[in-house]
Design an enzyme around this catalytic site. Structure first.
Site, PDB file in Angstrom:
ATOM      1  N   HIS A  72     -14.356  -4.404   5.420  1.00 17.14           N
ATOM      2  CA  HIS A  72     -13.121  -5.139   5.660  1.00 17.14           C
ATOM      3  C   HIS A  72     -12.422  -4.563   6.881  1.00 17.14           C
ATOM      4  O   HIS A  72     -12.202  -3.354   6.967  1.00 17.14           O
ATOM      5  CB  HIS A  72     -12.187  -5.035   4.452  1.00 17.14           C
ATOM      6  CG  HIS A  72     -12.539  -5.965   3.341  1.00 17.14           C
ATOM      7  ND1 HIS A  72     -11.619  -6.416   2.415  1.00 17.14           N
ATOM      8  CD2 HIS A  72     -13.714  -6.555   3.002  1.00 17.14           C
ATOM      9  CE1 HIS A  72     -12.217  -7.239   1.559  1.00 17.14           C
ATOM     10  NE2 HIS A  72     -13.483  -7.325   1.895  1.00 17.14           N
ATOM     11  N   TYR A 201      -1.680  -7.871  -0.598  1.00 17.59           N
ATOM     12  CA  TYR A 201      -0.608  -7.110  -1.242  1.00 17.59           C
ATOM     13  C   TYR A 201       0.647  -7.973  -1.180  1.00 17.59           C
ATOM     14  O   TYR A 201       1.147  -8.253  -0.084  1.00 17.59           O
ATOM     15  CB  TYR A 201      -0.355  -5.790  -0.523  1.00 17.59           C
ATOM     16  CG  TYR A 201      -1.465  -4.773  -0.642  1.00 17.59           C
ATOM     17  CD1 TYR A 201      -1.355  -3.684  -1.504  1.00 17.59           C
ATOM     18  CD2 TYR A 201      -2.635  -4.875   0.125  1.00 17.59           C
ATOM     19  CE1 TYR A 201      -2.361  -2.741  -1.611  1.00 17.59           C
ATOM     20  CE2 TYR A 201      -3.647  -3.934   0.016  1.00 17.59           C
ATOM     21  CZ  TYR A 201      -3.502  -2.874  -0.845  1.00 17.59           C
ATOM     22  OH  TYR A 201      -4.512  -1.934  -0.950  1.00 17.59           O
ATOM     23  N   PRO A 293      -1.812   3.700  -7.020  1.00 20.55           N
ATOM     24  CA  PRO A 293      -2.956   3.029  -6.390  1.00 20.55           C
ATOM     25  C   PRO A 293      -2.593   2.109  -5.229  1.00 20.55           C
ATOM     26  O   PRO A 293      -3.492   1.562  -4.603  1.00 20.55           O
ATOM     27  CB  PRO A 293      -3.555   2.226  -7.555  1.00 20.55           C
ATOM     28  CG  PRO A 293      -2.415   1.994  -8.482  1.00 20.55           C
ATOM     29  CD  PRO A 293      -1.544   3.208  -8.382  1.00 20.55           C
ATOM     30  N   LYS A 297      -5.758   5.293  -2.273  1.00 18.89           N
ATOM     31  CA  LYS A 297      -6.029   6.655  -1.814  1.00 18.89           C
ATOM     32  C   LYS A 297      -6.682   7.569  -2.854  1.00 18.89           C
ATOM     33  O   LYS A 297      -7.190   8.627  -2.501  1.00 18.89           O
ATOM     34  CB  LYS A 297      -4.726   7.308  -1.344  1.00 18.89           C
ATOM     35  CG  LYS A 297      -4.194   6.720  -0.050  1.00 18.89           C
ATOM     36  CD  LYS A 297      -5.030   7.156   1.136  1.00 18.89           C
ATOM     37  CE  LYS A 297      -4.760   6.326   2.363  1.00 18.89           C
ATOM     38  NZ  LYS A 297      -5.784   5.336   2.657  1.00 18.89           N
ATOM     39  N   TYR A 385      -4.136   3.518   6.209  1.00 20.52           N
ATOM     40  CA  TYR A 385      -4.968   2.767   5.271  1.00 20.52           C
ATOM     41  C   TYR A 385      -6.449   3.080   5.461  1.00 20.52           C
ATOM     42  O   TYR A 385      -7.184   3.266   4.477  1.00 20.52           O
ATOM     43  CB  TYR A 385      -4.715   1.270   5.430  1.00 20.52           C
ATOM     44  CG  TYR A 385      -5.189   0.448   4.256  1.00 20.52           C
ATOM     45  CD1 TYR A 385      -4.394   0.306   3.119  1.00 20.52           C
ATOM     46  CD2 TYR A 385      -6.423  -0.192   4.275  1.00 20.52           C
ATOM     47  CE1 TYR A 385      -4.818  -0.445   2.035  1.00 20.52           C
ATOM     48  CE2 TYR A 385      -6.859  -0.942   3.193  1.00 20.52           C
ATOM     49  CZ  TYR A 385      -6.050  -1.066   2.076  1.00 20.52           C
ATOM     50  OH  TYR A 385      -6.484  -1.797   1.000  1.00 20.52           O
TER      51      TYR A 385
END
Length: 394
Positions: A72, A201, A293, A297, A385
């Protein structure tokens, strides 16, 4: 029994450490309280940072990941009727993440360890470390009805938050830092195609939601729920209807629903213990730290601990560099606190902390608006990220 490195815990961090050490000729034995089948049944994370992907390749367990994993190069933030894509590769100079389930990582590492003939003792009861501040630590445990003593040079505690490793350190030697969040995540796993090719998200007045996946045919979805919610009160129908309410209409209409194959509620908290070392015992992963979460990580942070301990052991056994041993905790914690900050920040920015519009909700909206309108803000999100560089030992 004797070995060089005794590893407590056969989850992905213990197995990865064992595989890396084995490839460098460093003997190790893994001792696990549960059965192999139980370890494989755990449903956990599925987004791997660039650094963990590289480490799995170094461990020689990348074949199935590269064939079946989903690279991704971006994800979406949804808020205030807006959809903003965070282009990871463009903002980080080409770094990406890999969607590949923790269960699959564990399976690959188990198979590699079996093929190598390395020793893993499952269903070992009453595991106890001894003489940790001496030059000759050892483990005792019961296996197949017999009491076993495993002598070693070093012990890696990869047995999670509830494991024996951290509990074996005198309480007065440790300092704990913790933040408990007033909500949890209700997660559903289903054999349905993901609603989007990338993770979403979503911040919404009804609460946070996340659209994720494990493969092109298996989806993972989450809803923010109060801590007093019970799984049995959430039918599949109720879950899907609530998820649709929290997503943009153009996403909700594409959502493919189906029976859940796993459903659970996980509380959210941040936790770090310092130091991560006591004598010849090293804490790895969840034994030393927990992250919410939201930033993806948890497993990745465990991999960074593994990376540090693995390279330290190579220095010890191949170069005689025992002077680096005392740097383990400091090296790991430098990266851990940065990951804790990112996970706390993402959690604080995307979740509802009140049913009412208040100062905090306005600040969340302003923060989201700012960071997604600024290249510098988007770059900060992307860099964290995909994963910050591993901390060097020296």
């Amino acid at each position: 029994m004797k070995t060089q490195v005794a590893i407590i815990g056969a989850g992905p961090s213990g197995l990865l450490l064992g595989q890396l050490l084995h490839r460098q000729g460093i003997d190790n034995v893994i001792v696990e309280r549960r059965s192999g089948e139980y370890v494989l049944s755990r449903i956990r994370a599925g987004v791997l940072e660039q650094g963990m992907v590289d480490l799995l390749r170094e461990a020689g367990v990348d074949q199935r990941m590269d064939a079946e994993g989903l690279p991704h190069d971006g994800f979406e933030l949804v808020f205030d009727n807006r959809r903003v894509r965070v282009a990871l590769d463009e903002l980080t100079g080409g770094s990406k993440v890999m969607v590949y389930g923790q269960t699959e990582v564990t399976r690959d590492l188990m198979e590699a360890r079996a093929a190598a003939g390395a020793t893993t003792l499952y269903e070992a009861e009453n595991v106890q470390p001894h003489d940790l501040e001496s030059d000759h630590p050892y483990l005792t445990f019961e296996h197949n009805g017999e009491t076993v003593r495993l002598e070693c040079d070093y012990i890696a505690g990869c047995d999670g938050y509830h494991g024996v490793s951290r509990q074996s350190i005198p309480q007065e030697r440790l300092k704990e830092f913790e933040k408990v969040y007033p909500f949890g995540w209700l997660g559903v796993l289903s054999d349905t195609p993901p609603v989007s090719d990338e993770l979403i998200y979503a911040s919404h007045e009804r609460g946070f939601s996340l659209c994720s996946m494990r493969s092109a045919t298996r989806s993972r979805y989450y809803l923010q729920v109060p801590l007093d919610e019970k799984v049995e009160d959430w039918s599949d129908e109720r879950f899907w209807e609530e998820l649709k309410r929290r997503l943009p209409d153009e996403v909700a209409t594409k959502l493919v629903t189906g029976p859940s194959i796993e459903k659970s509620i996980a509380p959210l908290r941040s936790y770090v213990v310092e130091p991560m070392q006591y004598g010849r015992l090293f804490l790895v992963g969840d034994a030393a730290h927990i992250v919410p979460p939201t930033g993806a990580k948890g497993l990745n942070l465990a991999a960074s601990d593994v990376n540090t301990l693995y390279r330290l052991m190579v220095k010890v056994y191949q170069e005689g560099r025992t002077d680096l041993i005392e740097r383990y905790s400091q090296t790991c914690l430098k990266r851990i606190w940065k990951a804790e900050r990112f996970s706390w920040w993402m959690t604080s920015m995307l979740h509802n902390f009140s049913d009412q519009e208040d100062f905090n909700s306005r600040m969340q909206l302003a923060e989201l608006d700012y960071v997604t309108s600024s290249k510098a803000g988007l770059t900060t999100i992307a860099e964290n990220y995909v994963g910050l560089p591993y901390e060097p030992l020296e």
